[in-house]
Design a protein around this motif. Structure first.
Motif, PDB file in Angstrom:
ATOM      1  N   TYR A 161     -14.297 -20.213  21.679  1.00  0.00           N
ATOM      2  CA  TYR A 161     -13.084 -19.232  21.231  1.00  0.00           C
ATOM      3  C   TYR A 161     -12.702 -19.523  19.881  1.00  0.00           C
ATOM      4  O   TYR A 161     -12.624 -18.434  19.073  1.00  0.00           O
ATOM      5  CB  TYR A 161     -11.942 -19.273  22.237  1.00  0.00           C
ATOM      6  N   TRP A 196     -13.249 -11.075  17.273  1.00  0.00           N
ATOM      7  CA  TRP A 196     -13.691 -10.501  18.756  1.00  0.00           C
ATOM      8  C   TRP A 196     -12.551 -10.534  19.554  1.00  0.00           C
ATOM      9  O   TRP A 196     -12.157  -9.738  20.280  1.00  0.00           O
ATOM     10  CB  TRP A 196     -14.926 -11.146  19.001  1.00  0.00           C
ATOM     11  N   LEU A 197     -11.597 -11.920  19.282  1.00  0.00           N
ATOM     12  CA  LEU A 197     -10.303 -12.019  20.163  1.00  0.00           C
ATOM     13  C   LEU A 197      -9.388 -12.487  19.258  1.00  0.00           C
ATOM     14  O   LEU A 197      -9.717 -13.220  18.432  1.00  0.00           O
ATOM     15  CB  LEU A 197     -10.719 -12.988  21.369  1.00  0.00           C
ATOM     16  N   ARG A 198      -8.216 -12.182  19.686  1.00  0.00           N
ATOM     17  CA  ARG A 198      -6.987 -12.653  18.743  1.00  0.00           C
ATOM     18  C   ARG A 198      -6.068 -13.600  19.527  1.00  0.00           C
ATOM     19  O   ARG A 198      -5.971 -13.486  20.786  1.00  0.00           O
ATOM     20  CB  ARG A 198      -6.055 -11.428  18.278  1.00  0.00           C
ATOM     21  N   LEU A 225     -15.493 -17.056  18.327  1.00  0.00           N
ATOM     22  CA  LEU A 225     -14.988 -15.558  18.893  1.00  0.00           C
ATOM     23  C   LEU A 225     -13.832 -15.227  17.730  1.00  0.00           C
ATOM     24  O   LEU A 225     -13.505 -14.030  17.469  1.00  0.00           O
ATOM     25  CB  LEU A 225     -14.560 -15.445  20.027  1.00  0.00           C
ATOM     26  N   ARG A 226     -12.890 -16.163  17.738  1.00  0.00           N
ATOM     27  CA  ARG A 226     -11.468 -15.740  16.720  1.00  0.00           C
ATOM     28  C   ARG A 226     -11.902 -15.512  15.386  1.00  0.00           C
ATOM     29  O   ARG A 226     -11.503 -14.435  14.755  1.00  0.00           O
ATOM     30  CB  ARG A 226     -10.419 -16.993  17.095  1.00  0.00           C
ATOM     31  N   ARG A 284      -7.193 -17.381  28.540  1.00  0.00           N
ATOM     32  CA  ARG A 284      -7.905 -16.276  29.378  1.00  0.00           C
ATOM     33  C   ARG A 284      -9.423 -16.494  29.136  1.00  0.00           C
ATOM     34  O   ARG A 284     -10.180 -16.311  30.078  1.00  0.00           O
ATOM     35  CB  ARG A 284      -7.129 -14.992  28.794  1.00  0.00           C
ATOM     36  N   PHE A 285      -9.815 -16.787  28.080  1.00  0.00           N
ATOM     37  CA  PHE A 285     -11.112 -16.971  27.926  1.00  0.00           C
ATOM     38  C   PHE A 285     -11.998 -18.214  28.533  1.00  0.00           C
ATOM     39  O   PHE A 285     -12.684 -17.906  29.201  1.00  0.00           O
ATOM     40  CB  PHE A 285     -11.490 -17.263  26.077  1.00  0.00           C
ATOM     41  N   THR A 308      -4.814 -16.582  24.785  1.00  0.00           N
ATOM     42  CA  THR A 308      -6.087 -16.016  24.655  1.00  0.00           C
ATOM     43  C   THR A 308      -7.343 -17.212  24.825  1.00  0.00           C
ATOM     44  O   THR A 308      -8.117 -16.657  25.605  1.00  0.00           O
ATOM     45  CB  THR A 308      -6.432 -15.408  23.272  1.00  0.00           C
TER      46      THR A 308
END
Length: 148
Positions: A64, A73-75, A68-69, A19-20, A16
């Motif tokens: 991230y 918001w993102l895993r 975000l993590r 990808r971010f 992830t």
């Protein structure tokens, strides 16, 4: 007993975060192109280079991991995987963006934007299809004995 039995397992790698990172590259390059902001390409080149030199300085991964993590918001998507090919690919991207920056600042707009957009396209290929061209080059160079 084989030597493999004594080797430690690969570290956990968060796809992830990768990808971010790819998404951030795409957004920044396209924003720079649409707004004709050469400094954004230079900024991105520096951000990527710093992340290669010292992973703790990887701005997008820090964003991230630290924001975000924790917000949910993102895993994480953890896999046993070597980060070296991805760092190599990021280093290649930083180098290409540095060449793009120099080209743009020297007035070779077509060359500069072509190089910058190439990085965005390759980031998109990785993001959408999961194929990392820089990683492929890394493995080919390793196979040839050029990298260890």
């Amino acid at each position: 007993m084989s030597a493999k039995a004594f080797s430690s397992p690969p570290a956990l790698f968060d796809r992830t975060a990768l990808r971010f990172n790819q998404a951030a590259i795409i957004v920044l390059v396209l924003t720079a192109f649409v707004t004709n902001q050469h400094w954004l390409i230079a900024f991105l080149a520096v951000v990527l280079a710093l992340g290669v030199i010292h992973p703790a300085l990887a701005l997008f991964q820090r964003l991230y991991r630290d924001i975000l993590r924790p917000l949910g918001w993102l895993r994480p998507d953890l896999h046993e995987e070597d980060a070296a090919p991805h760092r190599f690919a990021q280093g290649v991207g930083a180098g290409v963006l540095l060449l793009a920056t120099l080209s743009l600042w020297l007035g070779a707009e077509v060359v500069g934007w072509s190089l910058a957009l190439l990085v965005a396209v390759l980031a998109a290929v990785n993001l959408i299809f999961g194929f990392c061209v820089g990683c492929f080059i890394f493995f080919q160079l390793r196979q040839l004995g050029i990298l260890k």
